[in-house]
Design a protein around this motif. Structure first.
Motif, short mmCIF file in Angstrom:
data_model
loop_
_atom_site.label_atom_id
_atom_site.label_comp_id
_atom_site.label_asym_id
_atom_site.label_seq_id
_atom_site.Cartn_x
_atom_site.Cartn_y
_atom_site.Cartn_z
N ASP A 185 30.07 31.97 38.59
CA ASP A 185 29.95 33.27 39.27
C ASP A 185 30.76 34.34 38.56
O ASP A 185 30.33 35.49 38.44
CB ASP A 185 30.40 33.13 40.73
CG ASP A 185 29.44 32.30 41.57
OD1 ASP A 185 28.27 32.16 41.17
OD2 ASP A 185 29.88 31.78 42.61
N ILE A 186 31.95 33.96 38.09
CA ILE A 186 32.78 34.92 37.36
C ILE A 186 32.09 35.37 36.09
O ILE A 186 32.07 36.57 35.75
CB ILE A 186 34.16 34.29 37.05
CG1 ILE A 186 34.95 34.10 38.34
CG2 ILE A 186 34.94 35.16 36.07
CD1 ILE A 186 36.23 33.31 38.16
N ASP A 200 28.89 35.49 35.53
CA ASP A 200 27.79 36.38 35.90
C ASP A 200 28.29 37.80 36.17
O ASP A 200 27.67 38.78 35.76
CB ASP A 200 27.09 35.85 37.16
CG ASP A 200 26.11 34.72 36.84
OD1 ASP A 200 25.68 34.62 35.67
OD2 ASP A 200 25.77 33.96 37.76
N MET A 201 29.43 37.91 36.84
CA MET A 201 29.98 39.24 37.12
C MET A 201 30.44 39.94 35.85
O MET A 201 30.21 41.14 35.66
CB MET A 201 31.14 39.11 38.11
CG MET A 201 30.70 38.76 39.52
SD MET A 201 32.05 38.86 40.73
CE MET A 201 33.00 37.42 40.26
N LEU A 202 31.07 39.19 34.95
CA LEU A 202 31.57 39.80 33.71
C LEU A 202 30.44 40.16 32.76
O LEU A 202 30.65 40.97 31.85
CB LEU A 202 32.56 38.84 33.03
CG LEU A 202 33.86 38.56 33.79
CD1 LEU A 202 34.76 37.65 32.98
CD2 LEU A 202 34.59 39.86 34.12
N THR A 261 28.09 41.91 33.59
CA THR A 261 27.75 43.28 33.97
C THR A 261 28.78 44.28 33.47
O THR A 261 28.44 45.34 32.93
CB THR A 261 27.64 43.39 35.50
OG1 THR A 261 26.66 42.46 35.97
CG2 THR A 261 27.22 44.79 35.92
N ARG A 262 30.06 43.92 33.62
CA ARG A 262 31.14 44.83 33.18
C ARG A 262 32.46 44.06 33.14
O ARG A 262 32.56 42.96 33.70
CB ARG A 262 31.28 46.02 34.14
CG ARG A 262 31.69 45.63 35.56
CD ARG A 262 31.77 46.84 36.47
NE ARG A 262 32.12 46.48 37.83
CZ ARG A 262 33.37 46.40 38.28
NH1 ARG A 262 34.39 46.67 37.47
NH2 ARG A 262 33.62 46.08 39.55
N MET A 273 36.17 43.29 34.37
CA MET A 273 36.76 43.35 35.71
C MET A 273 38.19 42.84 35.68
O MET A 273 38.55 41.99 34.85
CB MET A 273 35.94 42.51 36.69
CG MET A 273 34.50 42.97 36.86
SD MET A 273 33.54 41.89 37.97
CE MET A 273 34.34 42.23 39.55
N GLU A 292 39.83 42.52 41.21
CA GLU A 292 38.43 42.82 41.54
C GLU A 292 37.61 41.54 41.69
O GLU A 292 36.76 41.42 42.59
CB GLU A 292 37.83 43.72 40.46
CG GLU A 292 38.36 45.14 40.46
CD GLU A 292 37.83 45.94 39.29
OE1 GLU A 292 37.54 47.13 39.48
OE2 GLU A 292 37.72 45.38 38.18
N ILE A 293 37.85 40.59 40.79
CA ILE A 293 37.12 39.32 40.86
C ILE A 293 37.48 38.58 42.15
O ILE A 293 36.61 38.03 42.83
CB ILE A 293 37.43 38.46 39.63
CG1 ILE A 293 36.89 39.14 38.36
CG2 ILE A 293 36.82 37.06 39.77
CD1 ILE A 293 37.35 38.48 37.08
N ALA A 324 35.70 40.14 45.06
CA ALA A 324 34.26 39.88 45.06
C ALA A 324 33.94 38.46 45.51
O ALA A 324 32.91 38.21 46.14
CB ALA A 324 33.70 40.14 43.67
N LEU A 325 34.83 37.52 45.19
CA LEU A 325 34.60 36.11 45.54
C LEU A 325 35.27 35.72 46.87
O LEU A 325 35.08 34.58 47.32
CB LEU A 325 35.12 35.20 44.43
CG LEU A 325 34.41 35.26 43.08
CD1 LEU A 325 35.13 34.38 42.06
CD2 LEU A 325 32.96 34.84 43.21
#
Length: 308
Positions: A27-28, A30-32, A34-35, A37, A41-42, A45-46
């Motif tokens: 999941d981390i 996938d988030m990174l 995009t941009r 973080m 912030e991570i 989000a989790l």
């Protein structure tokens, strides 16, 4: 960011497989994708604590999947995380007939054994430049062993790759990864340079680097490194010599194959990176090591070996 990373069944690849074997870490990633973080912030989000996210981030960073830097934040300095790789390629080592093993070594940027360079040129270590810039004499300075970045407009640097083969063993493949780019006065992303590679005295081929990248700060550059009008990062390239020829990131450079460069027992392999004066694009070379550019690595060499 490197587009492709080669994976096999060696110990370094095992770190990647271990890092990927976790839903939160996937999941981390996938988030990174995009941009960039921060850890905070991570965690938000989790819906995890920052301490838990820090454990996952450490695992991803150790595997080389992400890079982390410290940057100013609203409440002091924060840890900012970015992807270091976009995709993978690789395969299994065949084990039919002969037994195959993998060996590796890491060569620091300043540990070249021969050179001939022309300005613009220079070297730097984690704390400062080494000697005077644009003066080739400092490529012989004893401090150059501490260099983690070097650059020159024309010429070459040559390293000695240790030969770990035992009697009766033979090489079946060599992979050499390094971060590099052209060398323009200041920086210029449209500054092509024909960079040639030789191993064991055999020409492997020429790769044309598109430019010298200074549009944004390198992720790992020390604080004292200039923000503007200076090379910031390179491209991570994987040079491979196989039974089918020589390749860079899977694109064939020449027919020079691993059988052409088998070293004699006890003899090292000279590895030369050059920008020749007769090249179509004499655009220089910058080599990045640990603590500079975007990838926290030196010149990394992996040998595939077959034993009787």
């Amino acid at each position: 960011m490197v587009t492709i990373r080669y994976l096999s069944t060696d110990d370094k690849s095992l770190l990647v497989y271990e890092a990927l074997s976790s839903r939160p870490r996937l999941d981390i990633l996938d988030m990174l994708a995009t941009r960039a973080m921060s850890v905070k912030e991570i965690a938000e989000a989790l819906s995890f604590s920052s301490a838990t996210v820090t454990i996952h981030i450490r695992k991803l960073e150790e595997s080389g999947l992400i890079v982390c830097t410290h940057a100013p934040g609203k409440h002091g300095r924060q840890k900012l995380c970015r992807l270091a790789v976009e995709s993978f390629q690789g395969g299994f080592r065949a084990r039919t007939g002969n037994r195959r093993d993998a060996l590796s070594c890491s060569i620091r940027i300043g540990h070249y054994t021969d050179y001939s360079v022309k300005p613009t040129c220079g070297l730097a270590m984690q704390s400062s430049f080494i000697g005077q810039l644009d003066d080739p004499r400092y490529f012989s300075d004893p401090q150059r062993f501490d260099a983690d970045v070097l650059w020159f407009a024309e010429g070459y640097v040559e390293y000695r790759i240790p030969n770990y083969l035992l009697p009766g063993q033979r090489l079946t493949r060599i992979d050499i990864s390094m971060e590099l780019c052209s060398e323009a006065p200041g920086s210029n992303e449209n500054w092509p340079s024909d960079i040639s590679f030789e191993l064991g005295g055999r020409q492997l081929g020429i790769w044309t680097c598109p430019g010298d990248f200074g549009d944004r700060r390198g992720l790992l550059n020390p604080d004292w490194w200039p923000d503007t009008n200076k090379t910031q990062y390179g491209l991570l390239k994987i040079l491979s010599v196989t039974e089918d020829g020589s390749f860079i990131d899977g694109i064939k450079l020449s027919d020079t194959a691993i059988r052409d460069i088998q070293p004699l027992f006890g003899h090292d392999m000279p590895f030369r990176i050059a920008v020749r004066p007769d090249a179509d694009n004499v655009g220089g070379l910058t080599l990045f090591g640990q603590g500079f550019g975007n990838y926290n690595q030196n010149i990394e060499v992996i040998f595939q070996v077959a034993s009787p």
